[in-house]
Design an enzyme around this catalytic site. Structure first.
Site, PDB file in Angstrom:
ATOM      1  N   PHE A  56      -6.212  34.367  22.365  1.00 46.79           N
ATOM      2  CA  PHE A  56      -4.905  33.841  21.973  1.00 46.79           C
ATOM      3  C   PHE A  56      -4.101  33.398  23.185  1.00 46.79           C
ATOM      4  CE2 PHE A  56      -0.492  35.745  21.522  1.00 46.79           C
ATOM      5  CZ  PHE A  56       0.107  34.563  21.119  1.00 46.79           C
ATOM      6  N   ASN A  88     -15.029  44.114  39.199  1.00 40.70           N
ATOM      7  CA  ASN A  88     -15.827  42.905  39.405  1.00 40.70           C
ATOM      8  C   ASN A  88     -14.964  41.705  39.776  1.00 40.70           C
ATOM      9  OD1 ASN A  88     -18.367  44.060  38.962  1.00 40.70           O
ATOM     10  ND2 ASN A  88     -18.215  43.782  36.746  1.00 40.70           N
ATOM     11  N   LYS A  92     -11.978  39.157  46.426  1.00 39.31           N
ATOM     12  CA  LYS A  92     -12.123  39.570  47.832  1.00 39.31           C
ATOM     13  C   LYS A  92     -13.097  38.659  48.569  1.00 39.31           C
ATOM     14  CE  LYS A  92     -14.047  43.346  50.592  1.00 39.31           C
ATOM     15  NZ  LYS A  92     -14.835  44.591  50.516  1.00 39.31           N
ATOM     16  N   ARG A  93     -14.238  38.366  47.938  1.00 39.21           N
ATOM     17  CA  ARG A  93     -15.237  37.501  48.566  1.00 39.21           C
ATOM     18  C   ARG A  93     -14.686  36.105  48.815  1.00 39.21           C
ATOM     19  NH1 ARG A  93     -18.948  33.684  47.020  1.00 39.21           N
ATOM     20  NH2 ARG A  93     -18.596  33.945  44.782  1.00 39.21           N
ATOM     21  N   ALA A 148      -3.394  40.753  33.972  1.00 38.58           N
ATOM     22  CA  ALA A 148      -2.589  40.829  32.757  1.00 38.58           C
ATOM     23  C   ALA A 148      -2.542  42.289  32.322  1.00 38.58           C
ATOM     24  CB  ALA A 148      -3.184  39.951  31.661  1.00 38.58           C
ATOM     25  N   TYR A 170      -7.079  51.911  26.000  1.00 37.90           N
ATOM     26  CA  TYR A 170      -6.347  50.708  26.431  1.00 37.90           C
ATOM     27  C   TYR A 170      -5.226  51.068  27.399  1.00 37.90           C
ATOM     28  CZ  TYR A 170      -3.846  46.239  26.000  1.00 37.90           C
ATOM     29  OH  TYR A 170      -3.222  45.035  26.255  1.00 37.90           O
ATOM     30  N   TYR A 229      -6.782  47.596  46.217  1.00 43.60           N
ATOM     31  CA  TYR A 229      -7.411  46.442  46.863  1.00 43.60           C
ATOM     32  C   TYR A 229      -6.403  45.720  47.760  1.00 43.60           C
ATOM     33  CZ  TYR A 229     -12.145  46.101  44.974  1.00 43.60           C
ATOM     34  OH  TYR A 229     -13.486  46.302  44.711  1.00 43.60           O
ATOM     35  N   THR A 285       3.645  39.592  22.483  1.00 35.06           N
ATOM     36  CA  THR A 285       3.631  38.136  22.513  1.00 35.06           C
ATOM     37  C   THR A 285       3.018  37.624  21.213  1.00 35.06           C
ATOM     38  OG1 THR A 285       3.346  38.233  24.914  1.00 35.06           O
ATOM     39  CG2 THR A 285       2.880  36.127  23.853  1.00 35.06           C
TER      40      THR A 285
END
Length: 333
Positions: free
Chosen positions: A15, A101, A107-108, A116, A147, A161, A177
């Site tokens: 959505f 991932n 990072k790479r 989000a 969740y 990170y 939303t």
């Protein structure tokens, strides 16, 4: 090296993701939509397939992804209780493994990445309205925790990170939303009420209807996400994105009945476990830092969403050759 940005949107056939892809293409970007189509649908992005700068890749982000992009919007995750509770272990995996991932990819590539996140990180809040400094009231072992806690862990990963690898991150906490392309069976209150009203079925209100929500139209939300992504490097978030106008569930039900002209009755059901009683964002940060605030009133947004579902239900009825299933709209709507 590239005049147009190459933008990856995970969950791009969902959505919110489909609207974001559409807006990014309109701005002239090269967009890669990645989705495993668990809740996203090809119908949401069918109108974009003819655009030479739009590409779709079926992939589950709990597995590594090897692509070359400049920005990543990480939207991949079932967002409604019906869907994320259907496979709670996988929900946690997509929040945690999926984030790892996508962060590894960013990072790479030295790419900027936006997460989000969700207002559900606040749980059933004891502070109202909710500011970004509020740490929440979340049940870590309840049916919604896959969740809620999954998204909280994802935020932790993003900021770690940032601290450890100097990654350029953005974290948006998205409040309720709504709009066209919502899944008709996602169990969310706006889609539930509209579909039930159009079919003249009883409108299901959980609890006594006094609990509150704040509803942000999808165009406003997409604008907020893009503004956050394009904000200065030092702006990391988390930043609340949502509409601060607060409505009770009963007010929403009555407005949907008025706008659809439905004859549906209201049926009350027990409140689900850990369902928040009040929800309203404090968007001061978004107003000051992003110069963003919602502009679409609830009545206007609901009209557009009702039109979408009315057409969707009619097309589904025609394809099934079951005209008795077609929604009934009042004359002059």
């Amino acid at each position: 090296m590239h005049l147009q940005k190459r933008v990856l949107v995970t969950g791009g056939a969902g959505f919110l993701g489909s609207h974001l892809c559409e807006k990014l293409l309109a701005q002239g970007h090269d967009v890669l939509c990645v989705d495993n189509f668990y809740t996203g649908t090809k119908g949401n992005i069918a109108h974009l397939l003819s655009n030479p700068f739009f590409e779709v890749h079926r992939h589950d982000i709990t597995f590594p992804l090897f692509v070359e992009v400049d920005q990543i919007y990480n939207l991949a995750c079932p967002a409604s209780p019906v869907h994320y509770q259907n496979d709670p272990v996988q929900t946690t995996k997509v929040c945690v493994h999926g984030s790892i991932n996508m962060l590894g990819l960013a990072k790479r590539l030295k790419a900027r990445i936006l997460q989000a996140s969700t207002s559900e990180v606040y749980g059933d809040p004891t502070v109202h309205p909710q500011t970004e400094d509020y740490r929440g009231n979340v049940n870590p072992i309840g049916p919604r925790s896959c969740y809620d806690e999954g998204k909280r862990c994802a935020e932790t990963l993003f900021f770690d990170y940032r601290r450890q690898h100097k990654l350029s991150i953005k974290v948006a906490r998205i409040f309720n939303t709504y709009g066209p392309r919502m899944h008709p069976n996602d169990g969310r209150v706006v889609s539930n009420f509209i579909v039930q009203a159009l079919l003249n079925k009883p409108i299901t209100v959980f609890g006594d209807g006094s609990q509150t929500r704040s509803f942000c139209y999808v165009d406003d939300m997409v604008d907020g996400l893009i503004r956050l992504m394009e904000s200065p490097e030092e702006v990391t978030g988390p930043i609340n994105l949502g509409n601060p106008d607060e409505f009770t569930i009963m007010e929403l039900a009555q407005l949907v009945l008025e706008l659809t002209g439905s004859k549906s009755e209201i049926r009350f059901e027990p409140l689900p476990k850990d369902d928040p009683v009040r929800r309203r964002p404090d968007i001061t940060r978004a107003q000051q830092i992003l110069e963003w605030a919602p502009t679409v009133p609830l009545r206007e947004g609901l009209r557009k969403t009702i039109d979408y579902f009315d057409d969707f239900l009619r097309q589904r009825a025609l394809s099934a050759d079951g005209s008795a299933m077609a929604p009934q709209r009042s004359a002059g709507f």
